[in-house]
Design an enzyme around this catalytic site. Structure first.
Site, PDB file in Angstrom:
ATOM      1  N   TYR A 164       0.449  -5.246  14.079  1.00 20.55           N
ATOM      2  CA  TYR A 164       1.001  -5.051  12.728  1.00 20.55           C
ATOM      3  C   TYR A 164       1.954  -6.199  12.391  1.00 20.55           C
ATOM      4  O   TYR A 164       1.891  -6.772  11.296  1.00 20.55           O
ATOM      5  CB  TYR A 164       1.729  -3.708  12.635  1.00 20.55           C
ATOM      6  CG  TYR A 164       2.482  -3.552  11.333  1.00 20.55           C
ATOM      7  CD1 TYR A 164       1.806  -3.570  10.116  1.00 20.55           C
ATOM      8  CD2 TYR A 164       3.874  -3.430  11.311  1.00 20.55           C
ATOM      9  CE1 TYR A 164       2.495  -3.460   8.913  1.00 20.55           C
ATOM     10  CE2 TYR A 164       4.567  -3.318  10.114  1.00 20.55           C
ATOM     11  CZ  TYR A 164       3.871  -3.342   8.919  1.00 20.55           C
ATOM     12  OH  TYR A 164       4.542  -3.253   7.724  1.00 20.55           O
ATOM     13  N   LYS A 168       1.891  -9.132   9.265  1.00 18.81           N
ATOM     14  CA  LYS A 168       2.979  -9.395   8.319  1.00 18.81           C
ATOM     15  C   LYS A 168       3.468 -10.848   8.432  1.00 18.81           C
ATOM     16  O   LYS A 168       3.939 -11.425   7.453  1.00 18.81           O
ATOM     17  CB  LYS A 168       4.117  -8.391   8.541  1.00 18.81           C
ATOM     18  CG  LYS A 168       3.735  -6.988   8.124  1.00 18.81           C
ATOM     19  CD  LYS A 168       3.547  -6.873   6.618  1.00 18.81           C
ATOM     20  CE  LYS A 168       2.475  -5.940   6.171  1.00 18.81           C
ATOM     21  NZ  LYS A 168       2.377  -5.766   4.727  1.00 18.81           N
TER      22      LYS A 168
HETATM   23  N1  LIG Z   1       7.626   1.650   4.967  1.00 17.93           N
HETATM   24  C1  LIG Z   1       8.110   0.670   5.695  1.00 17.93           C
HETATM   25  O1  LIG Z   1       8.952   0.896   6.597  1.00 17.93           O
HETATM   26  C2  LIG Z   1       7.716  -0.751   5.414  1.00 17.93           C
HETATM   27  C3  LIG Z   1       8.542  -1.764   5.905  1.00 17.93           C
HETATM   28  C4  LIG Z   1       8.192  -3.083   5.668  1.00 17.93           C
HETATM   29  C5  LIG Z   1       7.037  -3.382   4.966  1.00 17.93           C
HETATM   30  N2  LIG Z   1       6.244  -2.374   4.512  1.00 17.93           N
HETATM   31  C6  LIG Z   1       5.008  -2.754   3.792  1.00 17.93           C
HETATM   32  O2  LIG Z   1       5.092  -2.257   2.473  1.00 17.93           O
HETATM   33  C7  LIG Z   1       3.784  -1.997   1.968  1.00 17.93           C
HETATM   34  C8  LIG Z   1       3.754  -0.597   1.369  1.00 17.93           C
HETATM   35  O3  LIG Z   1       3.981   0.339   2.422  1.00 17.93           O
HETATM   36  P1  LIG Z   1       4.617   1.785   2.143  1.00 17.93           P
HETATM   37  O4  LIG Z   1       5.791   1.915   3.011  1.00 17.93           O
HETATM   38  O5  LIG Z   1       4.748   2.001   0.689  1.00 17.93           O
HETATM   39  O6  LIG Z   1       3.453   2.694   2.747  1.00 17.93           O
HETATM   40  P2  LIG Z   1       2.734   3.996   2.145  1.00 17.93           P
HETATM   41  O7  LIG Z   1       3.726   4.934   1.574  1.00 17.93           O
HETATM   42  O8  LIG Z   1       1.843   4.478   3.243  1.00 17.93           O
HETATM   43  O9  LIG Z   1       1.859   3.413   0.946  1.00 17.93           O
HETATM   44  C9  LIG Z   1       0.770   2.583   1.199  1.00 17.93           C
HETATM   45  C10 LIG Z   1      -0.010   2.393  -0.061  1.00 17.93           C
HETATM   46  O10 LIG Z   1      -1.170   1.587   0.248  1.00 17.93           O
HETATM   47  C11 LIG Z   1      -2.335   2.281  -0.202  1.00 17.93           C
HETATM   48  N3  LIG Z   1      -3.471   1.998   0.700  1.00 17.93           N
HETATM   49  C12 LIG Z   1      -3.525   2.216   2.019  1.00 17.93           C
HETATM   50  N4  LIG Z   1      -4.734   1.863   2.499  1.00 17.93           N
HETATM   51  C13 LIG Z   1      -5.442   1.401   1.428  1.00 17.93           C
HETATM   52  C14 LIG Z   1      -6.754   0.882   1.264  1.00 17.93           C
HETATM   53  N5  LIG Z   1      -7.599   0.734   2.315  1.00 17.93           N
HETATM   54  N6  LIG Z   1      -7.158   0.521   0.029  1.00 17.93           N
HETATM   55  C15 LIG Z   1      -6.329   0.671  -1.036  1.00 17.93           C
HETATM   56  N7  LIG Z   1      -5.073   1.128  -0.944  1.00 17.93           N
HETATM   57  C16 LIG Z   1      -4.644   1.497   0.283  1.00 17.93           C
HETATM   58  C17 LIG Z   1      -1.943   3.761  -0.138  1.00 17.93           C
HETATM   59  O11 LIG Z   1      -2.685   4.517  -1.041  1.00 17.93           O
HETATM   60  P3  LIG Z   1      -3.938   5.442  -0.627  1.00 17.93           P
HETATM   61  O12 LIG Z   1      -3.563   6.190   0.601  1.00 17.93           O
HETATM   62  O13 LIG Z   1      -4.125   6.269  -1.847  1.00 17.93           O
HETATM   63  O14 LIG Z   1      -5.038   4.471  -0.418  1.00 17.93           O
HETATM   64  C18 LIG Z   1      -0.501   3.700  -0.637  1.00 17.93           C
HETATM   65  O15 LIG Z   1      -0.484   3.636  -2.046  1.00 17.93           O
HETATM   66  C19 LIG Z   1       2.824  -2.202   3.146  1.00 17.93           C
HETATM   67  O16 LIG Z   1       2.225  -3.468   3.015  1.00 17.93           O
HETATM   68  C20 LIG Z   1       3.735  -2.164   4.363  1.00 17.93           C
HETATM   69  O17 LIG Z   1       3.223  -2.956   5.398  1.00 17.93           O
HETATM   70  C21 LIG Z   1       6.560  -1.061   4.699  1.00 17.93           C
END
Ligand SMILES: NC(=O)c1ccc[n+]([C@@H]2O[C@H](COP(=O)([O-])OP(=O)(O)OC[C@H]3O[C@@H](n4cnc5c(N)ncnc54)[C@H](OP(=O)(O)O)[C@@H]3O)[C@@H](O)[C@H]2O)c1
Length: 276
Positions: A164, A168
């Site tokens: 992962y 990133k």
């Molecule tokens: N949360 C953290 O701690 C964190 C920290 C640093 C960076 N990030 C990054 O921030 C971004 C958003 O993460 P989040 O925390 O908001 O996670 P999240 O709540 O799990 O949301 C992920 C989003 O991506 C969509 N998604 C997942 N798989 C997909 C696919 N195959 N096709 C289309 N859409 C898809 C999901 O929608 P569906 O399930 O409806 O497809 C959801 O809208 C990610 O890139 C993650 O790596 C997160």
């Protein structure tokens, strides 16, 4: 006035409107960014897999007065990307937020390789393809913005979330390079690198987060940084962790992140992947 019937105005919408594309808009950070943009007066194209959850976000966007188009589909597949590109084709898109992504944790060798390949497809390949598709349109209109979701884990190797973190690092590097290429052509590129955020991310990544930032804070600080910074570390936790890690050599940061991730990585991914 544009096709939404509203004037360009000032602020974000004046700089990047009228239309924004947001992937991962059905949940978490992408949803929070979509709702912030709706409150700023943007019209939105919302992408993600879950139609129901996208429809719920779309209702909130409509209530804020913006036009909205929902594009359900798997963005790790070319068909899903094509549907998004087609839906956005007739619109004056000035801002692209690529937040769809997921993580994994535990021992790399115990992970399911198909699941890991899916992660590269979504976190890296789809981000590259969508950026390559939309950036020329932003360049052609002479102004625009692109936000890519990086992470605190992007700046060094991270044992127990090795792959992962590698995805990133790809996103972070792409954003840093493109920022310099596209700035003279009127397009602002931003990498947003949060620490832990309380979304659906942890469950899918089988991680346990102690403290975590709210997605609304990440959305607000990310949007505020667009056009001003190349990388933003939204939220208190990401700034704190960055401040503690920054003075260390890269190998030292890997050791610290190993301790941190040992405490977060899910069980059942190998006997070493236990909480410390
Ligand atoms: N949360 C953290 O701690 C964190 C920290 C640093 C960076 N990030 C990054 O921030 C971004 C958003 O993460 P989040 O925390 O908001 O996670 P999240 O709540 O799990 O949301 C992920 C989003 O991506 C969509 N998604 C997942 N798989 C997909 C696919 N195959 N096709 C289309 N859409 C898809 C999901 O929608 P569906 O399930 O409806 O497809 C959801 O809208 C990610 O890139 C993650 O790596 C997160």
């Amino acid at each position: 006035m544009d096709q939404t019937g509203r004037g360009a105005g000032s602020g974000l919408r004046g700089r990047y409107g009228p239309w924004a594309v947001v992937t991962g808009a059905s949940d978490g950070i992408g949803k929070a960014i979509a709702l912030s943009l709706a409150a700023e007066g943007f019209s939105l194209v919302l992408a993600g897999r879950s139609r129901d959850r996208l429809d719920a976000v779309a209702s909130a966007v409509s209530a804020a007065g913006g036009q909205v188009i929902v594009v359900p589909g798997d963005l790790a597949r070319q068909a899903g990307l094509n549907a998004l590109f087609e839906a956005a084709a007739p619109l004056d898109v000035g801002l692209v937020v690529l937040a769809a992504g997921f993580g994994s944790s535990g021992a790399f060798l115990d992970g399911d390789v198909d699941h890991e390949r899916e992660m590269v497809r979504l976190n890296c390949e789809s981000v590259m393809l969508a950026t390559h598709h939309f950036a020329p349109r932003l360049v052609a209109r002479g102004r625009g913005g692109i936000i890519l979701m990086s992470s605190l884990v992007a700046f060094q190797g991270v044992p127990w979330a090795a792959h992962y973190a590698a995805t990133k690092a790809y996103v972070q590097s792409l954003a840093e390079g493109l920022r310099r290429e596209l700035a003279p052509r009127g397009v602002d590129v931003l990498a947003s690198a949060p620490g832990p955020v309380s979304t659906g991310f942890a469950t899918r990544a089988t991680m346990t987060m102690g403290k975590a930032e709210r997605p609304e804070v990440v959305a607000r600080q990310t949007l505020a940084a667009l056009g001003r910074q190349g990388t933003v570390r939204p939220g208190f936790l990401s700034k704190l962790l960055h401040g503690s890690l920054a003075p260390l050599p890269r190998w030292g940061r890997v050791l610290i992140m190993e301790k941190v991730m040992r405490g977060m990585a899910g069980r059942g991914h190998g006997e070493n992947a236990v909480r410390g």
